[in-house]
Design a protein around this motif. Sequence first.
Motif, PDB file in Angstrom:
ATOM      1  N   HIS A  19      -5.259  -1.057   5.628  1.00 58.55           N
ATOM      2  CA  HIS A  19      -5.508  -0.652   7.027  1.00 58.55           C
ATOM      3  C   HIS A  19      -6.296  -1.674   7.835  1.00 58.55           C
ATOM      4  CE1 HIS A  19      -3.510   2.976   6.053  1.00 58.55           C
ATOM      5  NE2 HIS A  19      -4.409   3.330   5.179  1.00 58.55           N
TER       6      HIS A  19
ATOM      7  N   HIS B 299       0.845  -1.205   0.000  1.00 62.14           N
ATOM      8  CA  HIS B 299       0.000   0.000   0.000  1.00 62.14           C
ATOM      9  C   HIS B 299       0.871   1.242   0.000  1.00 62.14           C
ATOM     10  CE1 HIS B 299      -3.631   2.304   0.314  1.00 62.14           C
ATOM     11  NE2 HIS B 299      -3.185   2.948   1.375  1.00 62.14           N
TER      12      HIS B 299
ATOM     13  N   HIS C 111       1.008   5.646  -1.723  1.00 64.01           N
ATOM     14  CA  HIS C 111       0.546   6.709  -2.628  1.00 64.01           C
ATOM     15  C   HIS C 111       1.797   7.501  -2.962  1.00 64.01           C
ATOM     16  CE1 HIS C 111      -3.407   5.609  -1.086  1.00 64.01           C
ATOM     17  NE2 HIS C 111      -2.951   5.806   0.130  1.00 64.01           N
TER      18      HIS C 111
ATOM     19  N   HIS D  75      -9.148   1.368   0.447  1.00 64.08           N
ATOM     20  CA  HIS D  75      -8.960   1.611   1.887  1.00 64.08           C
ATOM     21  C   HIS D  75     -10.191   1.094   2.622  1.00 64.08           C
ATOM     22  CE1 HIS D  75      -6.496   4.991   0.182  1.00 64.08           C
ATOM     23  NE2 HIS D  75      -5.693   4.677   1.176  1.00 64.08           N
TER      24      HIS D  75
ATOM     25  N   ASP E  72       2.336   2.997   3.160  1.00 64.77           N
ATOM     26  CA  ASP E  72       1.323   4.038   2.937  1.00 64.77           C
ATOM     27  C   ASP E  72       2.001   5.297   2.393  1.00 64.77           C
ATOM     28  OD1 ASP E  72      -1.176   5.105   2.695  1.00 64.77           O
ATOM     29  OD2 ASP E  72      -1.628   5.195   4.827  1.00 64.77           O
TER      30      ASP E  72
HETATM   31 ZN    ZN Z   1      -3.571   4.904   1.860  1.00 71.74          ZN
END
Ligand code: ZN
Length: 453
Positions: free
Chosen positions: A267, A64, A66, A230, A318
């Motif tokens: 998450h 995961h 970004h 998510h 993340d």
């Molecule tokens: Zn995220």
Amino acid sequence: MTTLLIENAYLAPVAGPEIPHGYLRIDGDRITALGPMDRLPTLPHAERVDATGCLASPGLVNTHHHLYQWATQGLAQDATLFDWLVTLYPVWAAMDAEVVHGAALAGLAHLALSGCTTSSDHHYLFPHGRGDLLAAEIAAARDVGLRFHPARGSMDRGRSSGGLPPDDVVEPIDRILAATADAVDAHHDPSPSSMLRIAVAPCSPFSVSGELMTEAARLARDKGVRLHTHLAETLDEEEHCLAQFGVRPVAYMERLGWLGPDVWVAHAVHLSDGDIGRLAATGTGVAHCPSSNGRLGAGVARVADLLRGGANVGLGVDGSASSELTTMAGEMRQALLFQRAHSGPDALTARQALELATLGGARNLGREADLGTLEPGKLADVALWRVDGPFTAAVDDPVCALVLGPQPPLARLLVGGRTVVAGGELRTVPHDAAGRAGVAAHRRLLRLAAERR
Ligand SMILES: [Zn+2]
């Protein structure tokens, strides 16, 4: 085909017993043999790497991220997820392909330097007329040399429809579905040695309509690609789902056809026992992102309970805007410490943490047949960690040194047998230039955002 022999390493294959003094044979892009040094094959023409003093582990798999958020690190430092998002949406709305390329180059280079050989990315903001953002990050991954699983994300539920993001950062559903189908057709490589696979990834229950979730799942299953989103990150999200849909987040996603062995969610912090049972029974994977959960005060995911319940868990760094400069190696340690701080010293072992970061990640991405362990037949994605340094050498157990301590120096990183890092330096792109590209992306985005205001 070139043959590479890694000799004299401590092998932690994740599958099967550890070999304290072993060799690893690589032919082309695959591991073909491993064993103790006293059974080293005679191969006069092989290229040799002396890994004395090194731990050899599978390359780490980040499930995961970004990458674009490299450009907005250090902002909204003390906010909850919802406040942090509301602060950053207008800044992200100014991004263009140049920002994404620079941020991705720095972010992926940084991951490689922390032992990561495969990374996913969840990109869900596509401001209109700002260039081909997905192509920009794919180009960066090709340059750095990591295996890449970008997820074409999306948001269609702006504030006027009861969602969290402002209306000017969401896209119409027809454009999202067409662009997502185009991304799969243009980039997805389903082959076993694939360096690039696309996933379909509407952003979250509070920024995406039920219709888009349902249609995205249909599209992904038509195309044979995986689904990502998510889920259950904060109590605010739980309240939002209960108020708007009358059920908890996991039940909401199940209603939309979103639990299954082709889905992994980021998450999954706030889960009931029943939620854990549904994730495990349906084969839905979890990307655990402990640093980000800590940074945003979201809570501690029930990783030990998920594992006990039979669910698959991988790790994710993340986005860097909610976990500045987080490394994959560091995330193993963070996961272990969070579980133990919450549930006691037997909640997660160092070897379990290594498994989350490798095989658990490979399963999340549907690559467990080819990635995640050191075994004959698997792709040669290997990290060599130097554990004989003047300080690390005082820890006899190399896996303990890797997971319980800060990251040891990375002696070598191989992706499909190709050297990406050697001696702690990138070998695929100029080491310092990758970092400078990230700084330039940060400055450019803040300038573009200021001009928009
Ligand atoms: Zn995220």
